[in-house]
Scaffold this active site. Structure first.
Site, PDB file in Angstrom:
ATOM      1  N   ALA A 236       8.726 -10.759 -16.175  1.00  0.00           N
ATOM      2  CA  ALA A 236       9.121 -12.132 -15.846  1.00  0.00           C
ATOM      3  C   ALA A 236       8.872 -12.441 -14.379  1.00  0.00           C
ATOM      4  O   ALA A 236       9.533 -13.293 -13.802  1.00  0.00           O
ATOM      5  CB  ALA A 236      10.586 -12.346 -16.205  1.00  0.00           C
ATOM      6  N   LYS A 237       7.907 -11.748 -13.804  1.00  0.00           N
ATOM      7  CA  LYS A 237       7.611 -11.987 -12.387  1.00  0.00           C
ATOM      8  C   LYS A 237       6.918 -13.324 -12.223  1.00  0.00           C
ATOM      9  O   LYS A 237       6.433 -13.905 -13.181  1.00  0.00           O
ATOM     10  CB  LYS A 237       6.747 -10.863 -11.836  1.00  0.00           C
ATOM     11  N   ARG A 238       6.873 -13.792 -11.018  1.00  0.00           N
ATOM     12  CA  ARG A 238       6.170 -15.029 -10.696  1.00  0.00           C
ATOM     13  C   ARG A 238       5.108 -14.717  -9.652  1.00  0.00           C
ATOM     14  O   ARG A 238       5.149 -13.682  -8.999  1.00  0.00           O
ATOM     15  CB  ARG A 238       7.148 -16.086 -10.167  1.00  0.00           C
TER      16      ARG A 238
END
Length: 138
Positions: free
Chosen positions: A119-121
């Site tokens: 769920a990194k950006r």
């Protein structure tokens, strides 16, 4: 009133992620982590199914069916599964339901296989584009 609780009524506590990972690594001799990044446009038509009056249900079914098939085909070989939330989030509620159901499916069918949520950006091109669609189009 006396306390009638005992160990048999106590909630079960899951092992820590690192413990699960280490145990799985030792059990399989594998450090393979299978990424689950379903691109709806690239999912085979046979998995996507036909057109439906309920577009959200079709999207959810396609994402879930495709990723569950990958889980089932690889569960005995992997150390962990890593669904990429961007590829689910970009489809709004249907995608988030598919992600939630996928994680529950993995935990139910393969409780010894840890799940990492990617769920990194600020990621690579295709993932950043999926996050952008989730943020700006949904």
């Amino acid at each position: 009133m006396s306390d009638t609780s005992n160990a048999s009524n106590a909630p079960t506590q899951r092992a820590s992620f690192i413990t699960l990972l280490r145990e799985r690594w030792q059990a399989t001799g594998s450090l393979i982590c299978v990424g689950l990044d379903p691109d709806l446009e690239r999912i085979p038509a046979s998995v996507r199914g036909g057109a439906s009056d309920d577009a959200e249900a079709s999207v959810e079914a396609a994402l879930l069916g495709f990723t569950q098939a990958i889980v089932d085909a690889t569960a005995d070989l992997v150390c962990a599964f890593k669904p990429n939330s961007a590829f689910f989030e970009q489809h709004g509620v249907a995608g988030m339901r598919a992600l939630q159901r996928l994680i529950a499916y993995i935990h139910q069918r393969n409780p010894d296989v840890p799940v990492l949520l990617d769920a990194k950006r600020g990621d690579i091109g295709s993932t950043s584009a999926a996050y952008a669609r989730a943020a700006f189009d949904v």
